[in-house]
Design an enzyme around this catalytic site. Structure first.
Site, PDB file in Angstrom:
ATOM      1  N   ASP A 216       0.698  -1.064  -0.083  1.00 21.91           N
ATOM      2  CA  ASP A 216       0.005   0.021   0.103  1.00 21.91           C
ATOM      3  C   ASP A 216       0.744   1.281  -0.040  1.00 21.91           C
ATOM      4  O   ASP A 216       2.160   1.433   0.287  1.00 21.91           O
ATOM      5  CB  ASP A 216      -0.906   0.000   1.169  1.00 21.91           C
ATOM      6  CG  ASP A 216      -0.062   0.035   2.536  1.00 21.91           C
ATOM      7  OD1 ASP A 216       0.961  -0.641   2.767  1.00 21.91           O
ATOM      8  OD2 ASP A 216      -0.750   0.705   3.395  1.00 21.91           O
TER       9      ASP A 216
ATOM     10  N   GLU B 286       0.377  -1.211   5.409  1.00 27.43           N
ATOM     11  CA  GLU B 286       1.393  -1.013   6.326  1.00 27.43           C
ATOM     12  C   GLU B 286       1.146   0.423   6.880  1.00 27.43           C
ATOM     13  O   GLU B 286       1.358   0.716   8.034  1.00 27.43           O
ATOM     14  CB  GLU B 286       2.701  -1.189   5.772  1.00 27.43           C
ATOM     15  CG  GLU B 286       3.911  -1.077   6.751  1.00 27.43           C
ATOM     16  CD  GLU B 286       4.448   0.254   6.973  1.00 27.43           C
ATOM     17  OE1 GLU B 286       5.104   0.784   7.909  1.00 27.43           O
ATOM     18  OE2 GLU B 286       4.004   1.210   6.051  1.00 27.43           O
TER      19      GLU B 286
HETATM   20 ZN   LIG Z   1       6.933   2.164   3.876  1.00 28.78          ZN
END
Ligand SMILES: [Zn+2]
Length: 408
Positions: free
Chosen positions: A80, A175
């Site tokens: 992401d 993340e």
């Molecule tokens: Zn990163």
């Protein structure tokens, strides 16, 4: 164009922006699209065991090709991009052999990438910079990391003479909103040591991060008609500010750096009768961390003594811990990373992370997991850039780590 850059460009074109509001895992459905593309590409390389689960975690491994007893190692990167800036319509371009002059990203917006604004850019003079068109982030965080791991995997598959133990590859979703290790089925990554490829510019490596706790302070006021409240009203908003004023100002993010910890008020809300404060507590060292948590409790007790028992109620929860606690138990994981960099002609820059990292939770799952540079800077903004040469070095470092474990 070099294959590693073609890869990066291919991956950043898929908008995988995470949002805080997302109610699904992964936050962006496009993480499935990127995940599937990676599975397909791994299979094309001959890594048939590649697969993606129902939350967009991608797993695969390259079996060992040596008889020696080599510990399995894993490399992680995330799919992401940050919520802070759009990841749609990313339009990267390469500024070859950069001469150090201002790079106009977007004339309309007046977006300029310059040394005067970002002095550390000076280190990239003479290199090939990959920049945005000023309308989005670049997404090199962490798609540069993904591309480096993929390119290293391809190298291994094409060079059967390259001796290696079992190499695991794992790509994680979400993340940037703190969820990538939340749902990770770590049993699918049976490695002894791990590395996240999610650091910054050339040479950066992290073996430690903050210990982090969140304190929630509830303020119970007394609301009475202001015309009749002499000696009776307890305005929760005023009490909350009093609490905040008791935190040491010198120990706030704006006044600290390096190994210094801090108290950081991240939220305040309320009315006359009820208020709530959220405080982030950060410290690298165990005793300092415990002391800071105790201090917030002491302020609570001190103010309750003054305003009345039960006025302030404080709850403190651990959020994440310093990975050094686990990483330091396995010196080889540090030694091989540092050696691998030197072999690639890269001078290691060891930096304590003033924040969290996936490697922290992974380390506490039993797999010590430092974080290595992937060659980008100015993450989460339209000024994000990465350096072709740094990406190539990062890929070399991955291969060197694998080589060193196989040799030891
Ligand atoms: Zn990163």
């Amino acid at each position: 164009m070099k294959p590693i850059i073609e890869r990066l460009f291919r991956y950043v074109k898929i908008d995988t922006q995470s949002t805080w509001e997302a109610e699904t895992v992964p936050a962006s459905a496009n993480e499935f699209v990127l995940g599937q593309l990676l599975v397909d590409e791994l299979k094309e390389m001959g890594i048939d065991n590649a697969w993606m689960d129902d939350k967009a975690y991608v797993f695969s491994h390259i079996p060992a090709n040596t008889e020696k007893d080599v510990p399995p190692i894993a490399f992680f990167a995330h799919l992401d991009t940050a919520p802070d800036e759009t990841g749609a319509n990313v339009n990267p371009r390469i500024v070859e052999n950069w001469d150090g002059s201002d790079i106009v990203l977007n004339e309309q917006k007046g977006a300029v990438l310059s040394i005067s604004k970002f002095p550390y850019l000076e280190a990239s003079i003479g290199k090939d910079l990959i920049v945005t068109d000023g309308n989005s982030l670049l997404g090199a965080d962490d798609k540069a990391g993904v591309a480096e791991i993929m390119e290293a995997a391809k190298y291994i598959m094409e060079h059967p003479e390259f001796q290696h133990g079992e190499v695991h590859i794992c790509f994680t979703p979400d993340e940037e909103i703190g969820n990538s290790t939340e749902y990770i089925p770590i049993e699918n990554v049976p490695a002894k040591y791990g590395y996240t490829m999610d650091g910054g510019e050339l040479g950066e490596i992290n073996f430690e991060n903050f210990n982090a706790a969140t304190a929630t302070v509830k303020v119970n006021g007394v609301a009475i008609h202001p015309g009749e409240s002499k000696g009776k009203m307890k305005n929760a908003i005023m009490l909350a500010t009093d609490f905040i004023n008791h935190l040491p100002w010198r120990e706030s993010p704006v006044n600290t750096e390096g190994y210094e910890g801090f108290y950081h008020v991240t939220n305040i809300s309320g009315s006359v009768d009820q208020a709530e404060i959220t405080i982030a507590i950060r410290d690298f060292f165990e005793d300092g961390y415990e002391y800071r948590k105790k201090r917030v409790q002491e302020i609570t007790e001190h103010l309750n003594g003054y305003y009345g028992e039960g006025t302030f109620e404080t709850e403190i929860e651990d959020y994440y811990l310093n990975m050094a606690i686990e990483v330091d138990k396995c010196p080889v994981v540090k030694e091989n990373a540092l050696k691998a960099m030197k072999m690639a002609g890269v001078e290691p820059i060891v930096i304590p992370i003033r924040g969290g990292t996936d490697g922290s939770s992974i380390s506490f799952m039993g797999m010590p997991c430092p974080n290595i540079f992937m060659g980008s800077a100015n993450s989460h903004s339209i000024y994000e850039y990465c350096t072709v040469q740094s990406m190539e070095k990062a890929m070399e470092v991955i291969l060197n780590i694998i080589r060193l474990f196989a040799e030891s």
